[in-house]
Write a protein that holds these residues in place. Structure first.
Motif, PDB file in Angstrom:
ATOM      1  N   LYS A 116       0.871  -1.184   0.000  1.00 21.96           N
ATOM      2  CA  LYS A 116       0.000   0.000   0.000  1.00 21.96           C
ATOM      3  C   LYS A 116       0.902   1.225   0.000  1.00 21.96           C
ATOM      4  CE  LYS A 116      -4.019  -2.079   0.879  1.00 21.96           C
ATOM      5  NZ  LYS A 116      -5.214  -1.976   0.105  1.00 21.96           N
ATOM      6  N   LEU A 140      -2.880   3.235   6.336  1.00 28.12           N
ATOM      7  CA  LEU A 140      -2.416   2.191   5.420  1.00 28.12           C
ATOM      8  C   LEU A 140      -2.311   0.847   6.128  1.00 28.12           C
ATOM      9  CD1 LEU A 140       0.382   4.041   3.399  1.00 28.12           C
ATOM     10  CD2 LEU A 140      -1.928   3.496   2.643  1.00 28.12           C
ATOM     11  N   ASN A 143      -5.710  -0.659   6.769  1.00 31.86           N
ATOM     12  CA  ASN A 143      -6.234  -1.279   5.546  1.00 31.86           C
ATOM     13  C   ASN A 143      -5.582  -2.638   5.293  1.00 31.86           C
ATOM     14  OD1 ASN A 143      -7.901   0.893   5.041  1.00 31.86           O
ATOM     15  ND2 ASN A 143      -6.488   1.873   3.630  1.00 31.86           N
TER      16      ASN A 143
END
Length: 158
Positions: A116, A140, A143
């Motif tokens: 990411k 990030l 996620n």
């Protein structure tokens, strides 16, 4: 005419939202699996965020669940994307690499990599820049944690 349309739209919106029982996907703590052991290596801040998110998956000892071991290796890179005419950085890019393995009883069931990234502006105030980078890192990594949980759920469904 326009006023009546807005009232009707508002009415249906309220009915639609209240009729649905909205729940975030990962807020439910009752998964069909348990992460028995988490082995972390690499970037300490990333590992702490992932560990805290994955530790929230609790085991209900009354129900027999699949038990997995998770090995995670993390890495963070910060690159300069663009510079001004003096050579000072204008934009940065934060890249987070995660490689993880899911195993059960010593057998590797899943070996996956996730990357990411996010581009952000430089800030003359270094404290503000550090705060921005911390927020980006947390988002990030959150996620990525959700992606890891999803892959284990998919693995568990098969």
């Amino acid at each position: 005419m326009n006023n009546i349309f807005i009232k009707i739209l508002t009415f249906f919106l309220v009915i639609g939202i209240s009729a649905c029982s909205y729940k975030p996907i990962f807020s439910e703590q009752n998964y069909g699996f348990e992460i028995e052991k988490i082995i972390l290596s690499g970037e300490k801040n990333i590992n702490n965020i992932i560990n805290s998110k994955l530790k929230s998956i609790k085991s209900d000892r009354e129900v027999e669940k699949e038990r997995y071991t998770l090995e995670i290796q993390s890495k963070k890179i910060r690159e300069i994307v663009s510079k001004d005419s003096k050579g000072d950085p204008l934009k940065f890019k934060m890249i987070i690499f995660i490689e993880y393995k899911v195993s059960k009883n010593g057998n590797i069931l899943l070996n996956n990599k996730i990357e990411k990234n996010n581009v952000y502006n430089n800030d003359s105030d270094k404290f503000e820049l550090e705060q921005t980078e911390d927020i980006i890192l947390e988002k990030l990594t959150g996620n990525i944690s959700d992606s890891i949980i999803s892959s284990i759920i998919n693995l568990n469904d098969n």
